[in-house]
Design an enzyme around this catalytic site. Sequence first.
Site, PDB file in Angstrom:
ATOM      1  N   ASP A 130     -27.402 -15.800 -16.808  1.00 38.70           N
ATOM      2  CA  ASP A 130     -28.812 -15.834 -16.390  1.00 38.70           C
ATOM      3  C   ASP A 130     -29.534 -14.512 -16.649  1.00 38.70           C
ATOM      4  O   ASP A 130     -30.277 -14.005 -15.799  1.00 38.70           O
ATOM      5  CB  ASP A 130     -28.920 -16.212 -14.910  1.00 38.70           C
TER       6      ASP A 130
ATOM      7  N   TYR B 190       0.862  -1.181   0.000  1.00 36.49           N
ATOM      8  CA  TYR B 190       0.000   0.000   0.000  1.00 36.49           C
ATOM      9  C   TYR B 190       0.898   1.229   0.000  1.00 36.49           C
ATOM     10  O   TYR B 190       2.005   1.200  -0.525  1.00 36.49           O
ATOM     11  CB  TYR B 190      -0.951  -0.066   1.199  1.00 36.49           C
TER      12      TYR B 190
ATOM     13  N   ALA C 189     -29.957 -20.067 -25.482  1.00 38.58           N
ATOM     14  CA  ALA C 189     -29.145 -21.267 -25.694  1.00 38.58           C
ATOM     15  C   ALA C 189     -29.380 -21.853 -27.071  1.00 38.58           C
ATOM     16  O   ALA C 189     -28.436 -22.213 -27.784  1.00 38.58           O
ATOM     17  CB  ALA C 189     -29.450 -22.301 -24.613  1.00 38.58           C
TER      18      ALA C 189
ATOM     19  N   LYS D 115     -20.886 -19.983  -9.346  1.00 41.84           N
ATOM     20  CA  LYS D 115     -20.166 -19.846 -10.608  1.00 41.84           C
ATOM     21  C   LYS D 115     -18.739 -19.368 -10.348  1.00 41.84           C
ATOM     22  O   LYS D 115     -17.774 -19.876 -10.952  1.00 41.84           O
ATOM     23  CB  LYS D 115     -20.911 -18.844 -11.492  1.00 41.84           C
TER      24      LYS D 115
END
Length: 469
Positions: free
Chosen positions: A212, A114, A273, A169
């Site tokens: 989705d 940092y 799809a 996911k």
Amino acid sequence: MATVPSVSYSITVRLEVPAGGKAVSQLTHAVESAGGVVTALDVTNAGHEKLRIDVTCAARDTDHAQAIVDQLEAVEGVVIHKVSDRTFLMHLGGKIEMKSKVPLRNRDELSMAYTPGVARVSMAIARNKEDARRLTIKRNSVAVVTDGSAVLGLGNIGPEAALPVMEGKAALFKRFAGIDAWPICLDTQDVDEIVRTVQVIAPGFGGINLEDIGAPRCFEVERRLRELLDIPVFHDDQHGTAICVLAALQNALRVVGKSLENVKITMAGAGAAGNAVLRLLLAAGARNVVVCDYLGAVHKGRDDLDDSLRWIADHTNAEGYAGDLRGALKGADVFVGVSAPGILTGDDIATMAKDAVVFALANPEPEVSPDDAREHATVVATGRSDYPNQINNVLAFPGVFRGLLDAQAAGVTQEMLLAAAGALAAVVTPEELGPNYIIPSVFHPDVAGAVAAAVRESAGGRARGFTEA
């Protein structure tokens, strides 16, 4: 609802039984008499008079789980203390976390990670933005973006309810490809807002995985983001599915001794799809395809065609068939379903050509019963894990993004998708190939690496744009 006990409905029942007598031996019998399956039985505390036992078992659904608990409670001497749903326990507090890759043990390390040391790195990137891929998490980061409008088979359930799926996911990205993925759940279903939001957060990521988002909005979102961004944009519901279907079909046709160029393909489903699967099949050489939606075959004579359906009509169904799905299935060599459950029967499959191939991919309930389809088709695949030949997008997207990130690709081309499908199909060796093994397991150690290598080679180091079919 599951037809057999599943780990998805696994419960652990903490109970007490008398230390003597038959109560312990009766526990397994009680679960099995209720139709459950005992997967573990652990004594967690023992005394002279009482035993504390954790009974873990699989059920079909939540009602069945309760029936199992009731059956256990009916055993003489049993006292139920707690019932835990193992799936909910796994999700408790979320499934992913952020971890530092560098130690921060002293002032020197803090000063480099940092301020003030980090300022030197920031100024280097300010002078050359491309250095962000080398010096930050951008080189290995993917945003998993959803609006919650088409989550799994659950429909439009919103961004909060979509978050557990997006976490999952992200966990898959890490497990199978070592990629750091971040769930981004947007509280809007407005195309302009989605596109703008992803555009402004894109500098922190090396790729965007759209997930989705309902059709037809998903087509426009992806198209516009591909035009705006210099990183790959990949809608997994479309292209991940297409890669897996093409790979599996290439192997299935090898099993039955047919070629993609010569078979008749009937498809059910013209959404996200279905559209992507069709485009990739045509790019791979398919010539005779009829696509059906809920109104029947898509053909040029229909007066309800939007842009997506018009494209399908222009590139398929050369004979202009205008009937229903069942009619389109007669004499077909291949059926690919990405549509709705239970729309076909075994009798319908019986009308297909000899050595037929059936991909019934609606999930969790396929377009036709796999057991019924197997009576008439040589090769059957589904999206389910309890049957052979599971078509699962996990076979594609981790390797695809690994290859894209490694190549520092700026986009996704159709050639990359074809390369990914070919590599995935090739994981199944000629010695292994058969009616019940046309696609590898998601846990096959070679899958992600093979797909990544094919995409990386196709990208040639840097890829630009997206080439349509």
